[in-house]
Design a protein around this motif. Structure first.
Motif, PDB file in Angstrom:
ATOM      1  N   LEU A 162      13.393  -5.064 -25.176  1.00  0.00           N
ATOM      2  CA  LEU A 162      13.906  -4.539 -23.914  1.00  0.00           C
ATOM      3  C   LEU A 162      14.233  -3.049 -24.021  1.00  0.00           C
ATOM      4  O   LEU A 162      14.441  -2.521 -25.117  1.00  0.00           O
ATOM      5  N   ASP A 163      14.267  -2.392 -22.880  1.00  0.00           N
ATOM      6  CA  ASP A 163      14.593  -0.963 -22.829  1.00  0.00           C
ATOM      7  C   ASP A 163      16.112  -0.824 -22.926  1.00  0.00           C
ATOM      8  O   ASP A 163      16.819  -0.830 -21.909  1.00  0.00           O
ATOM      9  N   ALA A 164      16.595  -0.668 -24.143  1.00  0.00           N
ATOM     10  CA  ALA A 164      18.034  -0.627 -24.383  1.00  0.00           C
ATOM     11  C   ALA A 164      18.702   0.544 -23.680  1.00  0.00           C
ATOM     12  O   ALA A 164      19.786   0.402 -23.103  1.00  0.00           O
ATOM     13  N   GLU A 165      18.066   1.689 -23.715  1.00  0.00           N
ATOM     14  CA  GLU A 165      18.663   2.882 -23.118  1.00  0.00           C
ATOM     15  C   GLU A 165      18.896   2.702 -21.616  1.00  0.00           C
ATOM     16  O   GLU A 165      19.963   3.047 -21.092  1.00  0.00           O
ATOM     17  N   ALA A 166      17.895   2.148 -20.937  1.00  0.00           N
ATOM     18  CA  ALA A 166      18.003   1.952 -19.489  1.00  0.00           C
ATOM     19  C   ALA A 166      19.086   0.931 -19.142  1.00  0.00           C
ATOM     20  O   ALA A 166      19.766   1.052 -18.123  1.00  0.00           O
ATOM     21  N   ILE A 167      19.250  -0.067 -20.002  1.00  0.00           N
ATOM     22  CA  ILE A 167      20.269  -1.098 -19.760  1.00  0.00           C
ATOM     23  C   ILE A 167      21.667  -0.576 -20.058  1.00  0.00           C
ATOM     24  O   ILE A 167      22.594  -0.704 -19.246  1.00  0.00           O
ATOM     25  N   LEU A 168      21.829   0.058 -21.220  1.00  0.00           N
ATOM     26  CA  LEU A 168      23.157   0.477 -21.661  1.00  0.00           C
ATOM     27  C   LEU A 168      23.699   1.664 -20.881  1.00  0.00           C
ATOM     28  O   LEU A 168      24.920   1.885 -20.851  1.00  0.00           O
TER      29      LEU A 168
END
Length: 222
Positions: free
Chosen positions: A112-118
């Protein structure tokens, strides 16, 4: 006012505060996990619903005992009724906090796109927990002005969580359109973050109940 009655009230407030602080501490662990981008840290979130339920029942029993023995009137009665409802709100907040840690850890995979989520998940958790912590601070507060100030702070943070959740929901839906194969994981992450919004909602309910206890009004609207 009778000394035993005052002692019971102080005991009730102390035990309610202890439960709230335990939930808030668990959320702080979750926040550290998100900031470190290390979902394995969420395993350290240890909220025993059985233990909290037992504590909540003890508080409720003390409230009922106090009501039966001292027959409080007006403001004191409103306060006791509010405390009975607050223990239930805290149990719901604890369940949501525990569910978030468990479900987010399982869903937050490396694909998953961690940066976009966090980007929005971190401030969402921060605002949600600040709303809860501030509501708990209101429990022992007697100054009407300070109660009002903290009540307004809870409402601000609760509003923030709504806005942040809407933002992250929009971002995740965009990510899903680009990575259909990961849609299940993204939806599970989104579902877990929804729990944080619900924690904030419980904090708002607690704050409303405490304002009702202090100044009265319509309990149906709290």
């Amino acid at each position: 006012m009778l000394k035993p009655y005052i002692e019971n009230i102080n005991k009730i407030k102390e035990e309610i505060t202890n439960i709230g602080e335990e939930i808030s501490h668990a959320n702080k662990i979750s926040l550290s996990a998100l900031k470190e981008n290390d979902s394995s840290m969420l395993k350290d979130v240890n909220l025993s619903m059985k233990k909290l339920s037992s504590k909540s029942t003890e508080i409720d029993n003390l409230i009922v005992k106090t009501l039966a023995l001292y027959s409080p009137e007006a403001k004191d009665l409103r306060e006791m009724v509010s405390f009975l409802k607050i223990t239930n709100e805290l149990m719901r907040a604890a369940a949501y906090s525990k569910a978030f840690a468990k479900s987010f850890r399982k869903a937050f995979s490396p694909e998953l796109d961690a940066e976009a989520i966090l980007e929005y998940a971190i401030p969402l958790l921060k605002s949600s927990n600040l709303a809860l912590y501030t509501a708990i601070e209101m429990v022992k507060e007697d100054d009407e002005k300070l109660i009002e100030e903290k009540f307004n702070r809870v409402l601000v943070e609760d509003s923030k969580t709504d806005d942040l959740y809407a933002m992250i929901e929009k971002n995740i839906l965009k990510l899903i359109t680009k990575n259909i194969e990961l849609s299940k994981d993204y939806f599970e992450v989104l579902s877990s973050l929804r729990k944080l919004e619900k924690v904030s909602g419980r904090a708002s309910s607690i704050a409303n109940l405490l304002v009702f206890a202090e100044v009265g009004g319509d309990l149906e609207n709290t």
